[in-house]
Structures are given as structure tokens and as C-alpha cells.
Design a protein around this motif. Structure first.
Motif, PDB file in Angstrom:
ATOM      1  N   PHE A   1     -70.418  37.851   3.252  1.00 12.42           N
ATOM      2  CA  PHE A   1     -70.715  36.959   2.131  1.00 12.42           C
ATOM      3  C   PHE A   1     -69.657  37.033   1.033  1.00 12.42           C
ATOM      4  N   GLU A   2     -69.265  38.212   0.626  1.00 12.48           N
ATOM      5  CA  GLU A   2     -68.318  38.322  -0.488  1.00 12.48           C
ATOM      6  C   GLU A   2     -66.992  37.645  -0.177  1.00 12.48           C
ATOM      7  N   SER A   3     -66.530  37.747   1.056  1.00 12.15           N
ATOM      8  CA  SER A   3     -65.294  37.065   1.451  1.00 12.15           C
ATOM      9  C   SER A   3     -65.477  35.553   1.406  1.00 12.15           C
ATOM     10  N   GLN A   4     -66.620  35.087   1.898  1.00 10.22           N
ATOM     11  CA  GLN A   4     -66.905  33.653   1.848  1.00 10.22           C
ATOM     12  C   GLN A   4     -66.985  33.171   0.400  1.00 10.22           C
ATOM     13  N   TYR A   5     -67.629  33.935  -0.443  1.00 14.19           N
ATOM     14  CA  TYR A   5     -67.780  33.562  -1.850  1.00 14.19           C
ATOM     15  C   TYR A   5     -66.408  33.490  -2.538  1.00 14.19           C
ATOM     16  N   ARG A   6     -65.531  34.456  -2.249  1.00 12.07           N
ATOM     17  CA  ARG A   6     -64.173  34.420  -2.820  1.00 12.07           C
ATOM     18  C   ARG A   6     -63.423  33.171  -2.364  1.00 12.07           C
ATOM     19  N   ARG A   7     -63.581  32.792  -1.102  1.00  8.79           N
ATOM     20  CA  ARG A   7     -62.910  31.577  -0.615  1.00  8.79           C
ATOM     21  C   ARG A   7     -63.489  30.331  -1.277  1.00  8.79           C
ATOM     22  N   ILE A   8     -64.788  30.331  -1.519  1.00  7.16           N
ATOM     23  CA  ILE A   8     -65.411  29.191  -2.210  1.00  7.16           C
ATOM     24  C   ILE A   8     -64.846  29.068  -3.622  1.00  7.16           C
ATOM     25  N   LEU A   9     -64.741  30.183  -4.325  1.00 10.03           N
ATOM     26  CA  LEU A   9     -64.166  30.153  -5.673  1.00 10.03           C
ATOM     27  C   LEU A   9     -62.720  29.664  -5.632  1.00 10.03           C
ATOM     28  N   GLU A  10     -61.955  30.161  -4.672  1.00  6.67           N
ATOM     29  CA  GLU A  10     -60.558  29.748  -4.539  1.00  6.67           C
ATOM     30  C   GLU A  10     -60.446  28.245  -4.274  1.00  6.67           C
ATOM     31  N   ALA A  11     -61.222  27.761  -3.320  1.00 10.07           N
ATOM     32  CA  ALA A  11     -61.145  26.360  -2.929  1.00 10.07           C
ATOM     33  C   ALA A  11     -61.614  25.421  -4.037  1.00 10.07           C
ATOM     34  N   SER A  12     -62.630  25.836  -4.770  1.00 10.41           N
ATOM     35  CA  SER A  12     -63.195  24.973  -5.821  1.00 10.41           C
ATOM     36  C   SER A  12     -62.398  25.050  -7.116  1.00 10.41           C
ATOM     37  N   GLY A  13     -61.630  26.132  -7.275  1.00 14.16           N
ATOM     38  CA  GLY A  13     -60.895  26.328  -8.524  1.00 14.16           C
ATOM     39  C   GLY A  13     -61.775  26.873  -9.637  1.00 14.16           C
ATOM     40  N   CYS A  14     -62.943  27.367  -9.289  1.00 15.36           N
ATOM     41  CA  CYS A  14     -63.882  27.900 -10.277  1.00 15.36           C
ATOM     42  C   CYS A  14     -63.664  29.403 -10.446  1.00 15.36           C
ATOM     43  N   ARG A  15     -64.033  29.878 -11.643  1.00 15.27           N
ATOM     44  CA  ARG A  15     -63.915  31.315 -11.907  1.00 15.27           C
ATOM     45  C   ARG A  15     -65.261  31.971 -12.187  1.00 15.27           C
ATOM     46  N   THR A  16     -66.247  31.194 -12.578  1.00 13.75           N
ATOM     47  CA  THR A  16     -67.548  31.756 -12.940  1.00 13.75           C
ATOM     48  C   THR A  16     -68.668  31.083 -12.150  1.00 13.75           C
ATOM     49  N   GLN A  17     -69.834  31.713 -12.170  1.00 14.72           N
ATOM     50  CA  GLN A  17     -71.002  31.115 -11.518  1.00 14.72           C
ATOM     51  C   GLN A  17     -71.379  29.795 -12.176  1.00 14.72           C
ATOM     52  N   VAL A  18     -71.239  29.724 -13.486  1.00 16.33           N
ATOM     53  CA  VAL A  18     -71.583  28.491 -14.205  1.00 16.33           C
ATOM     54  C   VAL A  18     -70.657  27.355 -13.781  1.00 16.33           C
ATOM     55  N   GLU A  19     -69.350  27.635 -13.718  1.00 15.19           N
ATOM     56  CA  GLU A  19     -68.390  26.620 -13.269  1.00 15.19           C
ATOM     57  C   GLU A  19     -68.687  26.187 -11.841  1.00 15.19           C
ATOM     58  N   LEU A  20     -68.987  27.165 -10.974  1.00 16.42           N
ATOM     59  CA  LEU A  20     -69.266  26.850  -9.579  1.00 16.42           C
ATOM     60  C   LEU A  20     -70.531  26.009  -9.448  1.00 16.42           C
ATOM     61  N   ALA A  21     -71.559  26.343 -10.217  1.00 12.29           N
ATOM     62  CA  ALA A  21     -72.797  25.557 -10.184  1.00 12.29           C
ATOM     63  C   ALA A  21     -72.529  24.109 -10.593  1.00 12.29           C
ATOM     64  N   ASP A  22     -71.724  23.918 -11.640  1.00 10.20           N
ATOM     65  CA  ASP A  22     -71.367  22.560 -12.061  1.00 10.20           C
ATOM     66  C   ASP A  22     -70.614  21.834 -10.954  1.00 10.20           C
ATOM     67  N   PHE A  23     -69.654  22.514 -10.347  1.00  6.95           N
ATOM     68  CA  PHE A  23     -68.852  21.914  -9.283  1.00  6.95           C
ATOM     69  C   PHE A  23     -69.721  21.515  -8.089  1.00  6.95           C
ATOM     70  N   LEU A  24     -70.629  22.411  -7.690  1.00  2.00           N
ATOM     71  CA  LEU A  24     -71.477  22.166  -6.520  1.00  2.00           C
ATOM     72  C   LEU A  24     -72.690  21.294  -6.839  1.00  2.00           C
ATOM     73  N   GLU A  25     -72.874  20.995  -8.125  1.00  2.00           N
ATOM     74  CA  GLU A  25     -73.996  20.174  -8.578  1.00  2.00           C
ATOM     75  C   GLU A  25     -75.336  20.827  -8.240  1.00  2.00           C
ATOM     76  N   VAL A  26     -75.401  22.139  -8.526  1.00  2.00           N
ATOM     77  CA  VAL A  26     -76.637  22.903  -8.347  1.00  2.00           C
ATOM     78  C   VAL A  26     -76.906  23.682  -9.627  1.00  2.00           C
ATOM     79  N   ARG A  27     -78.096  24.253  -9.732  1.00  5.16           N
ATOM     80  CA  ARG A  27     -78.405  25.101 -10.880  1.00  5.16           C
ATOM     81  C   ARG A  27     -77.688  26.433 -10.741  1.00  5.16           C
ATOM     82  N   GLN A  28     -77.392  27.062 -11.851  1.00  5.37           N
ATOM     83  CA  GLN A  28     -76.737  28.364 -11.830  1.00  5.37           C
ATOM     84  C   GLN A  28     -77.619  29.384 -11.111  1.00  5.37           C
ATOM     85  N   SER A  29     -78.916  29.228 -11.199  1.00  4.15           N
ATOM     86  CA  SER A  29     -79.826  30.150 -10.512  1.00  4.15           C
ATOM     87  C   SER A  29     -79.674  30.050  -8.994  1.00  4.15           C
ATOM     88  N   SER A  30     -79.242  28.901  -8.488  1.00  2.24           N
ATOM     89  CA  SER A  30     -78.994  28.754  -7.051  1.00  2.24           C
ATOM     90  C   SER A  30     -77.825  29.621  -6.609  1.00  2.24           C
TER      91      SER A  30
END
Length: 94
Positions: A15-44
Motif C-alpha cells: 500500500f505505501e508504495s502504491q500511495y507514493r505513486r498516487i501522490l507522484e502521479a497526481s502532483g499532490c503532497r497532502t491528503q487534503v490535496e489528494l482528496a480534492d484531486f480525486l473528488e472524494v472526502r478527506q476521510s476517504s
């Protein structure tokens, strides 16, 4: 015994490797940024990290928004960009 794929490195499907690749691909640095990018709640994002699973909807969103290869996210193998998207774009270029 597991085989090492061409290129000489073992897949990183944890999981951690996959999560790092998701952050890299999306250009996000935080959970909040990633939630906005993925159009999901931060709790997701928090729930996925706690369960150590990447929802398939995240892979679909990355493919649609950034043409990211889902197999690359899952395993780290292959290219980050989905080749069928690159090939179809090249074929339609003048």
C-alpha cells in the motif's frame, strides 16, 4: 521463490508504495490535496490508508485525469502513462 521481472527489480505492490505513486502521479503532497484531486472526502483517504487498500475508483480517476497506468500504480512496473492513451494521441497527431 519469486522471479525478478525484466529490469532487475521486484514489484512494489504494498500500500505505501502504491500511495507514493498516487501522490507522484497526481502532483499532490497532502491528503487534503489528494482528496480534492480525486473528488472524494478527506476521510476517504484516511480510511484507505487505515485499511491499506487503494480503491479502484482512485485508479479510474487517475486514468481519466492524468492518463496514469493503473498497473503502474498497483505494481510499479511499466510506464506511469497508459500507453494506449499515448499511442492514440500519437496516431491522431498531424
Amino acid at each position: 521463490m519469486t522471479e525478478t521481472p525484466p529490469g532487475g527489480y521486484a514489484p512494489q505492490a504494498d500500500f505505501e508504495s502504491q500511495y507514493r505513486r498516487i501522490l507522484e502521479a497526481s502532483g499532490c503532497r497532502t491528503q487534503v490535496e489528494l482528496a480534492d484531486f480525486l473528488e472524494v472526502r478527506q476521510s476517504s483517504i484516511s480510511d484507505a490508508r487505515r485499511r491499506k487498500t487503494v480503491p479502484s475508483g482512485w485508479l479510474a480517476m487517475l486514468l481519466v485525469k492524468k492518463h496514469v497506468n493503473p498497473d503502474w500504480i498497483r505494481s510499479g512496473l511499466g510506464g506511469m502513462i497508459a500507453m494506449d492513451r499515448v499511442e492514440s494521441a500519437a496516431a491522431s497527431a498531424p
